[in-house]
Write a protein that holds these residues in place. Structure first.
Motif, PDB file in Angstrom:
ATOM      1  N   SER A 181      30.694  46.505  41.655  1.00  0.00           N
ATOM      2  CA  SER A 181      31.386  45.486  40.868  1.00  0.00           C
ATOM      3  C   SER A 181      30.451  44.673  39.981  1.00  0.00           C
ATOM      4  O   SER A 181      30.830  44.302  38.870  1.00  0.00           O
ATOM      5  CB  SER A 181      32.151  44.527  41.789  1.00  0.00           C
ATOM      6  OG  SER A 181      33.204  45.181  42.446  1.00  0.00           O
ATOM      7  N   VAL A 182      29.247  44.364  40.466  1.00  0.00           N
ATOM      8  CA  VAL A 182      28.395  43.418  39.729  1.00  0.00           C
ATOM      9  C   VAL A 182      27.078  44.022  39.266  1.00  0.00           C
ATOM     10  O   VAL A 182      26.343  43.359  38.532  1.00  0.00           O
ATOM     11  CB  VAL A 182      28.107  42.158  40.580  1.00  0.00           C
ATOM     12  CG1 VAL A 182      29.390  41.543  41.086  1.00  0.00           C
ATOM     13  CG2 VAL A 182      27.162  42.453  41.732  1.00  0.00           C
ATOM     14  N   ARG A 222      34.187  45.529  34.804  1.00  0.00           N
ATOM     15  CA  ARG A 222      35.500  46.123  35.079  1.00  0.00           C
ATOM     16  C   ARG A 222      35.403  47.647  35.153  1.00  0.00           C
ATOM     17  O   ARG A 222      34.574  48.261  34.485  1.00  0.00           O
ATOM     18  CB  ARG A 222      36.492  45.719  33.999  1.00  0.00           C
ATOM     19  CG  ARG A 222      36.738  44.227  33.917  1.00  0.00           C
ATOM     20  CD  ARG A 222      37.344  43.838  32.581  1.00  0.00           C
ATOM     21  NE  ARG A 222      38.763  44.190  32.485  1.00  0.00           N
ATOM     22  CZ  ARG A 222      39.281  44.865  31.474  1.00  0.00           C
ATOM     23  NH1 ARG A 222      38.495  45.309  30.490  1.00  0.00           N
ATOM     24  NH2 ARG A 222      40.573  45.110  31.420  1.00  0.00           N
ATOM     25  N   GLU A 223      36.268  48.247  35.970  1.00  0.00           N
ATOM     26  CA  GLU A 223      36.257  49.705  36.083  1.00  0.00           C
ATOM     27  C   GLU A 223      36.926  50.362  34.877  1.00  0.00           C
ATOM     28  O   GLU A 223      36.668  51.531  34.592  1.00  0.00           O
ATOM     29  CB  GLU A 223      36.947  50.154  37.371  1.00  0.00           C
ATOM     30  CG  GLU A 223      36.778  51.636  37.648  1.00  0.00           C
ATOM     31  CD  GLU A 223      37.065  52.027  39.072  1.00  0.00           C
ATOM     32  OE1 GLU A 223      36.108  52.372  39.794  1.00  0.00           O
ATOM     33  OE2 GLU A 223      38.248  51.998  39.469  1.00  0.00           O
ATOM     34  N   ILE A 224      37.773  49.644  34.173  1.00  0.00           N
ATOM     35  CA  ILE A 224      38.387  50.210  32.977  1.00  0.00           C
ATOM     36  C   ILE A 224      37.659  49.674  31.747  1.00  0.00           C
ATOM     37  O   ILE A 224      37.044  48.612  31.777  1.00  0.00           O
ATOM     38  CB  ILE A 224      39.888  49.894  32.911  1.00  0.00           C
ATOM     39  CG1 ILE A 224      40.134  48.390  32.782  1.00  0.00           C
ATOM     40  CG2 ILE A 224      40.605  50.453  34.127  1.00  0.00           C
ATOM     41  CD1 ILE A 224      41.600  48.057  32.559  1.00  0.00           C
ATOM     42  N   PRO A 225      37.690  50.421  30.648  1.00  0.00           N
ATOM     43  CA  PRO A 225      36.913  50.024  29.462  1.00  0.00           C
ATOM     44  C   PRO A 225      37.449  48.767  28.780  1.00  0.00           C
ATOM     45  O   PRO A 225      38.557  48.299  29.057  1.00  0.00           O
ATOM     46  CB  PRO A 225      37.040  51.243  28.543  1.00  0.00           C
ATOM     47  CG  PRO A 225      37.456  52.376  29.424  1.00  0.00           C
ATOM     48  CD  PRO A 225      38.300  51.745  30.500  1.00  0.00           C
ATOM     49  N   THR A 251      45.180  46.005  39.001  1.00  0.00           N
ATOM     50  CA  THR A 251      43.856  45.639  39.510  1.00  0.00           C
ATOM     51  C   THR A 251      42.723  46.279  38.716  1.00  0.00           C
ATOM     52  O   THR A 251      41.583  46.278  39.148  1.00  0.00           O
ATOM     53  CB  THR A 251      43.734  46.050  40.989  1.00  0.00           C
ATOM     54  OG1 THR A 251      44.008  47.449  41.123  1.00  0.00           O
ATOM     55  CG2 THR A 251      44.697  45.261  41.853  1.00  0.00           C
ATOM     56  N   GLU A 252      43.049  46.826  37.535  1.00  0.00           N
ATOM     57  CA  GLU A 252      42.053  47.398  36.625  1.00  0.00           C
ATOM     58  C   GLU A 252      41.216  48.475  37.318  1.00  0.00           C
ATOM     59  O   GLU A 252      39.994  48.488  37.262  1.00  0.00           O
ATOM     60  CB  GLU A 252      41.181  46.290  36.038  1.00  0.00           C
ATOM     61  CG  GLU A 252      41.999  45.265  35.272  1.00  0.00           C
ATOM     62  CD  GLU A 252      41.181  44.130  34.678  1.00  0.00           C
ATOM     63  OE1 GLU A 252      40.072  43.875  35.179  1.00  0.00           O
ATOM     64  OE2 GLU A 252      41.646  43.509  33.710  1.00  0.00           O
ATOM     65  N   VAL A 286      33.352  43.061  30.772  1.00  0.00           N
ATOM     66  CA  VAL A 286      32.935  42.119  31.806  1.00  0.00           C
ATOM     67  C   VAL A 286      33.992  41.037  31.946  1.00  0.00           C
ATOM     68  O   VAL A 286      34.496  40.502  30.943  1.00  0.00           O
ATOM     69  CB  VAL A 286      31.574  41.482  31.443  1.00  0.00           C
ATOM     70  CG1 VAL A 286      31.248  40.327  32.381  1.00  0.00           C
ATOM     71  CG2 VAL A 286      30.471  42.532  31.488  1.00  0.00           C
ATOM     72  N   ARG A 287      34.311  40.717  33.183  1.00  0.00           N
ATOM     73  CA  ARG A 287      35.190  39.578  33.475  1.00  0.00           C
ATOM     74  C   ARG A 287      34.331  38.431  33.968  1.00  0.00           C
ATOM     75  O   ARG A 287      33.521  38.581  34.895  1.00  0.00           O
ATOM     76  CB  ARG A 287      36.204  39.974  34.548  1.00  0.00           C
ATOM     77  CG  ARG A 287      37.194  38.888  34.918  1.00  0.00           C
ATOM     78  CD  ARG A 287      38.219  38.675  33.840  1.00  0.00           C
ATOM     79  NE  ARG A 287      39.123  37.558  34.170  1.00  0.00           N
ATOM     80  CZ  ARG A 287      40.079  37.125  33.374  1.00  0.00           C
ATOM     81  NH1 ARG A 287      40.283  37.723  32.215  1.00  0.00           N
ATOM     82  NH2 ARG A 287      40.848  36.112  33.730  1.00  0.00           N
TER      83      ARG A 287
END
Length: 527
Positions: free
Chosen positions: A24-25, A231-234, A420-421, A510-511
C-alpha cells in the motif's frame, strides 16, 4: 514514517502485516523495529506485549496514528479505549466453521462480522460478512476474502473484548454460540488516533484493508499525520479488470468465448496446462489470442497438487511448461503462471524464480492464505521479488445461484472491488467432453459472460474502466512494487531508480489527505 513493532521476535503475523503495508505505501516509508526503540508518526504494533508498553504510551502522547493488530494485554487495551479483554471461548471455533457449498448455492459460517455506521467503516462494501464462505465445495469464495479462524493462529479472532471509550467499527457475532466481541475499533484522543483490529494480521486478506488505507491516508487529515497510499488502480481510472481461462483440457474449445471477447475489444487470457492433447487447432487459438492483444501463461505441465509437492518438482513443472509454449508460439516469452488449484506452498516462490518466471496468479480461501492479500505484490518473508495477485472469482455454471439473480455473487464481487479501488479478476475454464463445469452448453456460458460484461459496462457508465490481459495485470503489480516513496525535508519523493514505466502508459496514483493525485504530480509537489 511507519514503524512496525512485534510483541515477540518470532510473531508469525508480523511479516504478513508488513508485506500488506508495503503493497500500500511502498517499502521506503516502513521501518521495522523489534526492540520498539523510539517512535514514528505512525506506529503499528502486531500482537504487542507489555514490553512495548512504554513505547505505546509515548506514541499515544505524541501527535500520531497507532495501529494494533491482535491480542492486547489489559494495560494496552485500556490505552485503546477497551474496558476488558479475555481469552476466546471455545465456542468461537465451532461458529467459525463453514461447510461445503452445495451446487448452485453458497455456504457461510455462523460467525460473522457486522460493520457499524461510522465514517471509517463507510468504505467497506460488505455490511455483514461471515468469517468464512464458499461458492464451490470447500475451495472458492467468489467474493474474494479469506477465512477468519478461531484457532489462535495469525488468521484468528484474537480475544473477547468490551469497549469503554473507543468507537466500534465492527463487531464479531456468533448467535447461539457465544457473546459478541468488538472486532475493529477506533479511539481519537487529544493527541493520537488509535485503530485496533481483533486479529493478528488485521484485514490483510480482504477488501476491508481499505479501512486501514483510509485511516492512514485520510483520517483526521487536518490534525493528524497522514501516509500517502499508492492506489492499486491507475490515476483517473475507476475500475481495473482482468479475466482468464485456465486450460486444463481442450484449449480450442474456448474459441467461441474468445470470439465474444475479441468482438468487444476486450483482452482474453489463457493459462495452459501443457501436458495434454496437442494439435494444430489448439496452437492456432493460442496464436490468435496473442495476436488480438491477449496473454498466454503457464498452468504447469500436469496440474499436480502443490506444484508436485517439492521445490524441484515445481521448478520442472514451471520450466517445462514455459519451454513447451515458447517452442510452439514464436516470439512469446512466458513470464507468469497460474498456480494449479491456486496452491502455493512457500517453496513455490524460489522454484518459479529459478524457472525464469516473474510471478503467478494465486490466492484462494482453501489454502496458503499468505497468497491471498488484498493488494497484489511481493510475498511475506520472500526475497525473490516474485509478484502475485489473487483472482478468486470463479465464473462457472456450478456457481450460478438457483434462486434470484444467478450472477449475484460475481456482480457483488466487482462492485466491492470498484468501491475499494481493487484490481478485479475473474476466471473460467474451457469446456471439455469430460467436464463442462456446470455450463451445459457453450451458448449458456457465453450468455452469462455477456451478462457479466454488460453489468460491468452499466456500472461504469460515465466512468473510466480499463481491461488488462493477465500478463499486463501482473506487469502493473510488478511495476507498482518497484516504486519506493521516501520522506525528504519538503515532503515525499521517489527513491532513485524506483520508478518504471507502467503498462499502457497508465499512471500510478496516490491517495493523501482526502485527495487523489497522480504519482508524479504528488512527488513533484512534495519536494
Amino acid at each position: 514514517m511507519i514503524t512496525f513493532v512485534a510483541g515477540r521476535s518470532d510473531c508469525p503475523a508480523y511479516p504478513i502485516a508488513i508485506e500488506a503495508m508495503r503493497r500500500s505505501v511502498s517499502p521506503g516509508l516502513i521501518k521495522q523495529d523489534h526492540r520498539s526503540g523510539g517512535i514514528s508518526e505512525v506506529m503499528v504494533f502486531v500482537s504487542p506485549s507489555n514490553d512495548n508498553l512504554d513505547c505505546i504510551a509515548e506514541a499515544a502522547r505524541a501527535n500520531s496514528k497507532i495501529l494494533f493488530f491482535g491480542a492486547l494485554t489489559p494495560e494496552i487495551a485500556a490505552l485503546c479505549g477497551l474496558r476488558s479483554v479475555e481469552s476466546l471461548s471455545p465456542e468461537w471455533a465451532n461458529a467459525a466453521h463453514c461447510p461445503a457449498a452445495p451446487t448452485h448455492g453458497t455456504s457461510e459460517s455462523p460467525a460473522r462480522i457486522i460493520w457499524q455506521n461510522h465514517p471509517l467503516a463507510g468504505i467497506v462494501p460488505f455490511p455483514v460478512r461471515p468469517f468464512a464462505r464458499f461458492d464451490f465445495a470447500c475451495e472458492w469464495n467468489n467474493l474474494g476474502y479469506g477465512k477468519i479462524t478461531a484457532d489462535g493462529g495469525p488468521w484468528s479472532l484474537a480475544i473477547q473484548a468490551h469497549v469503554e471509550d473507543a468507537e466500534i467499527l465492527a463487531t464479531a457475532i456468533a448467535p447461539g454460540y457465544t457473546e459478541p466481541t468488538a472486532y475493529a475499533t477506533v479511539l481519537d484522543t487529544q493527541s493520537s488516533s488509535i485503530l485496533w483490529w481483533n486479529r493478528p494480521v488485521g484485514p490483510v486478506d480482504s477488501v476491508e484493508w481499505a479501512v486501514v488505507e483510509s485511516f492512514l491516508a485520510d483520517w483526521r487529515h487536518a490534525d493528524r499525520p497522514c501516509v500517502p497510499i499508492i492506489r492499486e488502480i491507475p490515476y483517473e481510472v475507476d475500475a481495473l479488470v482482468t479475466m482468464r481461462l485456465d486450460c486444463d483440457e481442450d484449449i480450442a474449445s474456448a474459441r467461441q468465448l474468445f470470439k465474444f471477447y475479441e468482438e468487444r475489444d476486450l483482452p482474453f487470457s489463457l493459462a495452459v496446462k501443457t501436458g495434454q492433447e496437442e494439435g494444430h487447432r489448439h496452437l492456432e487459438l493460442l496464436s490468435e489470442v496473442l495476436a488480438a492483444g491477449g496473454a498466454v501463461l503457464s498452468h504447469s505441465v500436469t496440474h499436480a497438487d502443490n506444484w508436485g509437492g517439492s521445490g524441484e518438482a515445481c521448478y520442472n513443472e514451471a520450466r517445462e511448461s514455459a519451454a513447451w509454449l515458447e517452442q510452439r508460439l514464436p516470439g512469446i516469452k512466458v513470464r507468469y503462471a497460474v498456480s494449479p488449484f491456486h496452491q502455493n506452498p512457500p517453496y513455490v516462490y524460489d522454484a518459479l524464480m529459478r524457472a525464469g518466471l516473474e510471478g503467478f496468479v494465486g490466492g484462494i480461501i482453501a489454502n496458503d492464505p499468505e497468497a491471498l492479500l488484498a493488494r497484489g505484490g511481493t510475498l511475506p518473508s520472500d526475497t525473490t521479488q516474485i509478484v502475485t495477485h489473487s483472482q478468486q472469482c470463479m465464473l462457472h455454471g456450478d456457481c450460478l445461484l438457483a434462486q434470484g439473480d444467478a450472477l449475484q455473487i460475481p456482480k457483488q464481487a466487482f462492485l466491492a472491488a470498484m468501491a475499494t479501488e481493487t484490481l478485479f479478476g475473474y476466471l473460467d475454464h474451457p469446456l471439455s467432453t469430460r467436464y463442462d463445469y456446470g455450463w451445459g452448453t457453450e451458448e449458456n456460458r457465453i450468455a452469462r459472460h455477456e451478462e457479466l460484461v454488460q453489468f460491468i459496462d452499466e456500472q461504469t457508465v460515465d466512468r473510466r474502466i480499463v481491461w488488462l490481459n493477465e500478463e499486463e495485470a501482473l506487469d502493473w503489480i510488478a511495476a507498482k512494487m518497484r516504486l519506493n516513496i521516501v520522506r525528504n525535508d519538503g515532503g515525499f519523493e521517489l527513491a532513485a531508480g524506483s520508478y518504471s514505466t507502467p503498462v499502457r502508459n497508465l499512471s500510478f496514483s496516490v491517495r493523501w489527505r482526502g485527495e487523489t493525485h497522480s504519482l508524479q504530480e504528488f512527488v513533484h509537489a512534495s519536494t
